[in-house]
Motif scaffolding. Sequence first.
Motif, PDB file in Angstrom:
ATOM      1  N   THR A 225       0.786  -1.258   0.012  1.00 42.23           N
ATOM      2  CA  THR A 225      -0.097  -0.012   0.021  1.00 42.23           C
ATOM      3  C   THR A 225       0.614   1.146  -0.042  1.00 42.23           C
ATOM      4  N   SER A 226       0.546   2.445  -0.717  1.00 41.77           N
ATOM      5  CA  SER A 226       1.289   3.458  -0.884  1.00 41.77           C
ATOM      6  C   SER A 226       1.536   4.187   0.535  1.00 41.77           C
ATOM      7  N   ASP A 227       2.714   4.598   0.575  1.00 45.18           N
ATOM      8  CA  ASP A 227       3.001   5.481   1.852  1.00 45.18           C
ATOM      9  C   ASP A 227       2.360   6.766   1.604  1.00 45.18           C
ATOM     10  N   ARG A 228       1.557   7.169   0.974  1.00 43.52           N
ATOM     11  CA  ARG A 228       0.808   8.400   0.803  1.00 43.52           C
ATOM     12  C   ARG A 228      -0.419   8.392   1.807  1.00 43.52           C
ATOM     13  N   LEU A 229      -0.650   7.229   2.141  1.00 47.48           N
ATOM     14  CA  LEU A 229      -1.901   6.959   2.799  1.00 47.48           C
ATOM     15  C   LEU A 229      -1.498   6.635   4.245  1.00 47.48           C
ATOM     16  N   LYS A 230      -2.052   7.342   5.010  1.00 47.88           N
ATOM     17  CA  LYS A 230      -1.845   7.427   6.453  1.00 47.88           C
ATOM     18  C   LYS A 230      -2.950   7.538   7.198  1.00 47.88           C
ATOM     19  N   ALA A 231      -2.861   7.010   8.596  1.00 50.11           N
ATOM     20  CA  ALA A 231      -4.035   7.135   9.509  1.00 50.11           C
ATOM     21  C   ALA A 231      -4.288   8.524   9.699  1.00 50.11           C
ATOM     22  N   LEU A 232      -5.502   9.184   9.692  1.00 40.43           N
ATOM     23  CA  LEU A 232      -5.712  10.754   9.585  1.00 40.43           C
ATOM     24  C   LEU A 232      -6.259  11.200  10.935  1.00 40.43           C
ATOM     25  N   ASN A 233      -7.006   9.974  11.820  1.00 38.39           N
ATOM     26  CA  ASN A 233      -7.398  10.353  12.858  1.00 38.39           C
ATOM     27  C   ASN A 233      -8.561  11.659  12.942  1.00 38.39           C
ATOM     28  N   MET A 234      -9.294  11.649  12.034  1.00 34.93           N
ATOM     29  CA  MET A 234     -10.230  12.647  11.872  1.00 34.93           C
ATOM     30  C   MET A 234     -11.556  12.308  12.975  1.00 34.93           C
ATOM     31  N   ASP A 235     -12.014  13.472  13.512  1.00 39.97           N
ATOM     32  CA  ASP A 235     -13.201  13.173  14.298  1.00 39.97           C
ATOM     33  C   ASP A 235     -14.458  13.099  13.354  1.00 39.97           C
ATOM     34  N   LYS A 236     -15.569  12.853  14.052  1.00 41.20           N
ATOM     35  CA  LYS A 236     -16.925  12.618  13.218  1.00 41.20           C
ATOM     36  C   LYS A 236     -17.313  13.919  12.701  1.00 41.20           C
ATOM     37  N   ASP A 237     -16.884  15.018  13.393  1.00 40.16           N
ATOM     38  CA  ASP A 237     -17.230  16.325  12.698  1.00 40.16           C
ATOM     39  C   ASP A 237     -16.359  16.538  11.542  1.00 40.16           C
ATOM     40  N   GLU A 238     -15.298  16.293  11.576  1.00 36.60           N
ATOM     41  CA  GLU A 238     -14.454  16.386  10.455  1.00 36.60           C
ATOM     42  C   GLU A 238     -14.702  15.650   9.298  1.00 36.60           C
ATOM     43  N   LEU A 239     -15.153  14.404   9.678  1.00 32.83           N
ATOM     44  CA  LEU A 239     -15.500  13.533   8.523  1.00 32.83           C
ATOM     45  C   LEU A 239     -16.942  13.959   7.949  1.00 32.83           C
ATOM     46  N   ARG A 240     -17.668  14.600   8.509  1.00 30.07           N
ATOM     47  CA  ARG A 240     -19.089  15.221   8.121  1.00 30.07           C
ATOM     48  C   ARG A 240     -18.647  16.201   7.250  1.00 30.07           C
ATOM     49  N   ALA A 241     -17.741  17.166   7.588  1.00 29.15           N
ATOM     50  CA  ALA A 241     -17.383  18.350   6.693  1.00 29.15           C
ATOM     51  C   ALA A 241     -16.814  18.235   5.410  1.00 29.15           C
ATOM     52  N   LEU A 242     -15.991  16.948   5.709  1.00 25.55           N
ATOM     53  CA  LEU A 242     -15.430  16.408   4.392  1.00 25.55           C
ATOM     54  C   LEU A 242     -16.485  15.960   3.398  1.00 25.55           C
ATOM     55  N   ARG A 243     -17.358  15.225   3.884  1.00 21.39           N
ATOM     56  CA  ARG A 243     -18.295  14.755   3.128  1.00 21.39           C
ATOM     57  C   ARG A 243     -19.264  15.645   2.649  1.00 21.39           C
ATOM     58  N   SER A 244     -19.480  16.774   3.254  1.00 23.32           N
ATOM     59  CA  SER A 244     -20.278  17.751   2.796  1.00 23.32           C
ATOM     60  C   SER A 244     -19.484  18.485   1.758  1.00 23.32           C
ATOM     61  N   PHE A 245     -18.184  18.589   1.737  1.00 20.25           N
ATOM     62  CA  PHE A 245     -17.562  19.234   0.808  1.00 20.25           C
ATOM     63  C   PHE A 245     -17.598  18.566  -0.681  1.00 20.25           C
ATOM     64  N   LEU A 246     -17.430  17.163  -0.331  1.00 19.81           N
ATOM     65  CA  LEU A 246     -17.536  16.324  -1.826  1.00 19.81           C
ATOM     66  C   LEU A 246     -18.996  16.236  -2.433  1.00 19.81           C
ATOM     67  N   ASP A 247     -19.941  16.816  -1.761  1.00 19.15           N
ATOM     68  CA  ASP A 247     -21.142  17.168  -2.461  1.00 19.15           C
ATOM     69  C   ASP A 247     -21.286  18.265  -3.275  1.00 19.15           C
ATOM     70  N   THR A 248     -20.251  19.281  -2.920  1.00 22.50           N
ATOM     71  CA  THR A 248     -20.115  20.257  -3.901  1.00 22.50           C
ATOM     72  C   THR A 248     -19.562  20.416  -5.152  1.00 22.50           C
ATOM     73  N   LEU A 249     -18.760  19.019  -5.331  1.00 23.74           N
ATOM     74  CA  LEU A 249     -17.604  18.774  -6.548  1.00 23.74           C
ATOM     75  C   LEU A 249     -18.574  18.615  -7.779  1.00 23.74           C
TER      76      LEU A 249
END
Length: 364
Positions: free
Chosen positions: A340-364
Amino acid sequence: MLKTLFLGLTLGGLALSANACDEQAADYTTCIAQQYRQPVAQWPAPQVDADVQWQEMAALPAHAPAPPENTFSEAKAGLGKKLFNDPKLSRSGQIACASCHEADMAFADGRRVSFGHDRQSGRRNAPSLVMSGYSPALFWDGRGGNLEQQAMHPIVDPVEMAFDIPQLLQRLNTDSAYREEFAQVFGPGPITTQQTAQALATFQRTLVSATRNTAFEQLLRGRPQRMSDEQLYGLHLFRTKARCMNCHFGPALSDEQFHNVGLSYYGRKYEDLGRYEVTRKPEDVGAFRTPSLRLVMKTAPWMHNGLFVNMEGTLAFYNMGMPRPRPSAQQVNDPLFPRTSDRLKALNMDKDELRALRSFLDTL
């Protein structure tokens, strides 16, 4: 002069790094969002690995750049659109390019894998074609080259359209309407493989227009009104903590490189060696081309095998760093065991951060 100096300092303040916002403050998300309501040049710099040759996000042109040997024209794009939607390009006369790349699904098809000739199932998920004009190496494994080079592959693939070039050209050349339209675009003479490929490629370069009314494209054009604070915070995470911009950047939101995200299923059901099948290089086992994320929420299911059907679950996988398979006792000395690529690392994002990221993807 003092007024000019004051304005300059004020505008400069809008371009401060995200560190200017207090993470502990109640208005942290609003503070971050305000920075992304400014022109792109004033956004906080992304956090990417030192070896990544990233490009800033940017608005899209009316069509993807055309090579000098196949200059763009509306007439050629119109002819390409007709070909793209015409099942005459398949042996059965029942399958068109549009059968697996539907306009209302961002030119993907919503299936895990597509159906082809005689209802055969394909190997891989049909990718969106919206940003195909930006890729120099099409298909998940990059074997296709650019749009002109790729155009005939699905037509002759025995699982997809199952035709052959001589019979295709005979079919087109005996169609008086096509003869007239090709002559108008390319000049007199028989219809050729090159002309057919160029027309199809030209049409596909216009597909970027499908993004024109997205909230993200409007943001890039200086109109942020449709983006909420949460979505703009998600954009910030995309560019920083979530590490997305290591691979998804520039106008097309893709580095056009090949990465192993831990989903080769090596030695198991769904095994797919990816880029290795083209290059035969051990380091390419399980590597696949980075897809564009433009219109990503219309292109489910995701990944090369179409096994990811839920975006929240997909983000959860990325949050944990993606799978990192370990070799069995029989695979310990296997030179092809994927990594697996070294670009991928554990991010430790919390549920609010994941929700915000998911919300941003809706705009693309």
